[in-house]
Design a protein around this motif. Structure first.
Motif, mmCIF file in Angstrom:
data_model
loop_
_atom_site.group_PDB
_atom_site.id
_atom_site.type_symbol
_atom_site.label_atom_id
_atom_site.label_comp_id
_atom_site.label_asym_id
_atom_site.label_seq_id
_atom_site.Cartn_x
_atom_site.Cartn_y
_atom_site.Cartn_z
ATOM 1 N N ALA A 5 -37.774 -45.754 -57.370
ATOM 2 C CA ALA A 5 -37.838 -46.709 -56.264
ATOM 3 C C ALA A 5 -38.250 -45.956 -55.008
ATOM 4 N N ASP A 6 -39.135 -46.549 -54.242
ATOM 5 C CA ASP A 6 -39.603 -45.919 -53.016
ATOM 6 C C ASP A 6 -38.619 -46.062 -51.873
ATOM 7 N N GLY A 7 -37.789 -47.072 -51.916
ATOM 8 C CA GLY A 7 -36.819 -47.304 -50.858
ATOM 9 C C GLY A 7 -35.734 -48.244 -51.331
ATOM 10 N N VAL A 8 -34.743 -48.476 -50.470
ATOM 11 C CA VAL A 8 -33.560 -49.261 -50.840
ATOM 12 C C VAL A 8 -33.267 -50.336 -49.797
ATOM 13 N N LEU A 9 -32.968 -51.538 -50.286
ATOM 14 C CA LEU A 9 -32.364 -52.590 -49.490
ATOM 15 C C LEU A 9 -30.876 -52.585 -49.841
ATOM 16 N N LEU A 10 -30.028 -52.184 -48.909
ATOM 17 C CA LEU A 10 -28.589 -52.029 -49.175
ATOM 18 C C LEU A 10 -27.863 -53.284 -48.717
ATOM 19 N N VAL A 67 -33.543 -41.154 -48.923
ATOM 20 C CA VAL A 67 -34.154 -42.383 -49.430
ATOM 21 C C VAL A 67 -34.256 -43.375 -48.277
ATOM 22 N N PRO A 68 -35.450 -43.817 -47.888
ATOM 23 C CA PRO A 68 -35.570 -44.811 -46.820
ATOM 24 C C PRO A 68 -34.770 -46.063 -47.179
ATOM 25 N N THR A 69 -33.939 -46.505 -46.241
ATOM 26 C CA THR A 69 -33.002 -47.591 -46.522
ATOM 27 C C THR A 69 -32.914 -48.539 -45.335
ATOM 28 N N VAL A 70 -32.828 -49.830 -45.621
ATOM 29 C CA VAL A 70 -32.538 -50.853 -44.619
ATOM 30 C C VAL A 70 -31.337 -51.641 -45.113
ATOM 31 N N ARG A 127 -41.837 -48.948 -42.847
ATOM 32 C CA ARG A 127 -41.357 -47.566 -42.727
ATOM 33 C C ARG A 127 -41.961 -46.684 -43.816
ATOM 34 N N LEU A 128 -42.074 -47.233 -45.004
ATOM 35 C CA LEU A 128 -42.568 -46.447 -46.134
ATOM 36 C C LEU A 128 -44.037 -46.066 -45.995
ATOM 37 N N ILE A 129 -44.818 -46.881 -45.310
ATOM 38 C CA ILE A 129 -46.238 -46.539 -45.149
ATOM 39 C C ILE A 129 -46.479 -45.735 -43.880
ATOM 40 N N GLY A 130 -45.377 -45.370 -43.200
ATOM 41 C CA GLY A 130 -45.505 -44.417 -42.111
ATOM 42 C C GLY A 130 -45.427 -44.964 -40.714
ATOM 43 N N GLU A 131 -45.146 -46.260 -40.526
ATOM 44 C CA GLU A 131 -44.989 -46.790 -39.174
ATOM 45 C C GLU A 131 -43.719 -46.211 -38.560
ATOM 46 N N VAL A 132 -43.832 -45.713 -37.358
ATOM 47 C CA VAL A 132 -42.700 -45.019 -36.736
ATOM 48 C C VAL A 132 -42.028 -45.821 -35.635
ATOM 49 N N ASP A 133 -42.720 -46.782 -35.064
ATOM 50 C CA ASP A 133 -42.153 -47.549 -33.953
ATOM 51 C C ASP A 133 -41.428 -48.796 -34.456
ATOM 52 N N MET A 134 -40.535 -48.600 -35.420
ATOM 53 C CA MET A 134 -39.785 -49.717 -35.970
ATOM 54 C C MET A 134 -38.470 -49.883 -35.214
#
Length: 338
Positions: free
Chosen positions: A128-133, A151-154, A315-322
């Motif tokens: 998995a590329d990221g997690v929805l917690l 692990v990128p997580t929201v 976030r996973l594709i690299g956007e930083v101003d989230m």
């Protein structure tokens, strides 16, 4: 000829923590070099790492040309997962957002600490590329584990610890305030509340909104606690009736707990809303089918799931101003119960 031993499962952070006699959160802090851990605990963790030949696995780099899979990690037992439509609605919203990008949504159910190792092993393989917690409680060791693995997580809902994870939520405090304020302004004199779990921000925020309205009206509040299930709402309502027989309104922090409260009130011979007004929170589908129909606070659950998925994929594709948080407004929906 001797046979080579079949390799066992890869040791996990949970295994290290168990061998060292510390919590997974403490083991994670040691491996991250974070302060606030005793020297003896550090020694035990490092010894456990050596004995288990633990190799820390990290998720793939956060900047990706293509996102293929997202894991929805739901921290609930199977009964509540399938009984509470909040979960299906938020997953539906997330799934709709991911479908446009041809991204697979995988459901991982965490029923308790015994499942943490399997989640870690799954994520360490890069599946998995990221997690929805979803539905994590305060001090859940999953959170430091996910951070340790990078692990990128929201998160669904505000974490209890500020700045711990980016999140999507509804304005729970304001929604609760509006519901209770309406009850008080309609002439109800003894408004009690069935609050959610105190170790979840959603429970704390809705409880705070109740207290805001009570304090503004210079009234006296009374709170019983539930766990967002009908049974807990029913038991809490029974306790409130026993100790406060003069109550004339109840704010339940979820529609399912409001459903339980309606059962207890009916059994006690209290008419709704004539004797006792009842207001819930969520605007779940059941709110239209209770007797009487439930007044409740609507939160846009499907929109929240969609926002979580979009936030994570960006976030996973690299956007930083989230933004660190996205908070949706709520709406009081007045029906027959109060």
């Amino acid at each position: 000829m001797t046979r080579s031993a079949t390799p066992g499962p890869r040791p996990t952070l949970a295994d290290v923590a168990a061998l060292a006699g510390v919590s997974p959160a403490t083991a994670s802090r040691v491996l991250n070099g974070t302060a606030g851990v005793s020297g003896s605990a550090r020694t035990e963790v490092h010894n456990a790492v050596s004995r288990l030949s633990y190799v820390r696995q990290r998720a793939r780099a956060s900047r990706r040309a293509k996102v293929s899979s997202i894991a929805a990690v739901v921290c609930e037992d199977g009964v509540r997962l399938f009984a509470d439509t909040f979960f299906s609605r938020i997953l539906l919203g997330a799934g709709q957002a991911l479908r446009t990008g041809d991204i697979q949504l995988v459901l991982l159910v965490v029923r308790g600490p015994a499942d943490h190792g399997s989640v870690e092993r799954y994520l360490s393989k890069g599946l998995a590329d990221g997690v929805l917690l979803i539905s994590a409680h305060d001090r859940d060791p999953l959170v430091p584990m996910l951070r340790a693995m990078r692990v990128p997580t929201v998160a669904a809902g505000r974490p209890m610890t500020p700045g711990e994870l980016p999140y999507v939520d509804a304005d729970n405090r304001c929604g609760a305030y509006e519901a209770v304020n309406r009850l008080l302004k309609s002439g109800r004199r003894k408004v009690v509340s069935i609050a959610g779990p105190p170790d979840m921000a959603v429970g704390a925020d809705r409880r705070a909104g109740y207290r805001d309205a009570i304090a503004e009206a210079d009234a006296v509040g009374t709170i019983a606690y539930g766990d967002f299930t009908p049974t807990s709402g029913e038991h809490a309502m029974q306790r409130l009736l026993e100790h406060h027989p003069d109550l004339d309104a109840v704010f339940a922090a979820s529609d399912l707990m409001a459903l339980g409260a309606l059962r207890a009130l009916r059994r006690a011979g209290r008419r709704v809303p004539d004797d006792v007004a009842v207001v819930g929170f969520d605007d779940a589908p059941l709110a239209l089918h209770t007797d009487p129909r439930l007044t409740t606070v609507r939160q846009p659950v499907e929109d929240m799931g969609e926002a979580m998925a979009r936030h994570l994929t960006r976030r996973l594709i690299g956007e930083v101003d989230m933004p660190p948080a996205t908070v949706f407004p709520t709406e009081l929906v007045v029906r027959d119960s109060g």
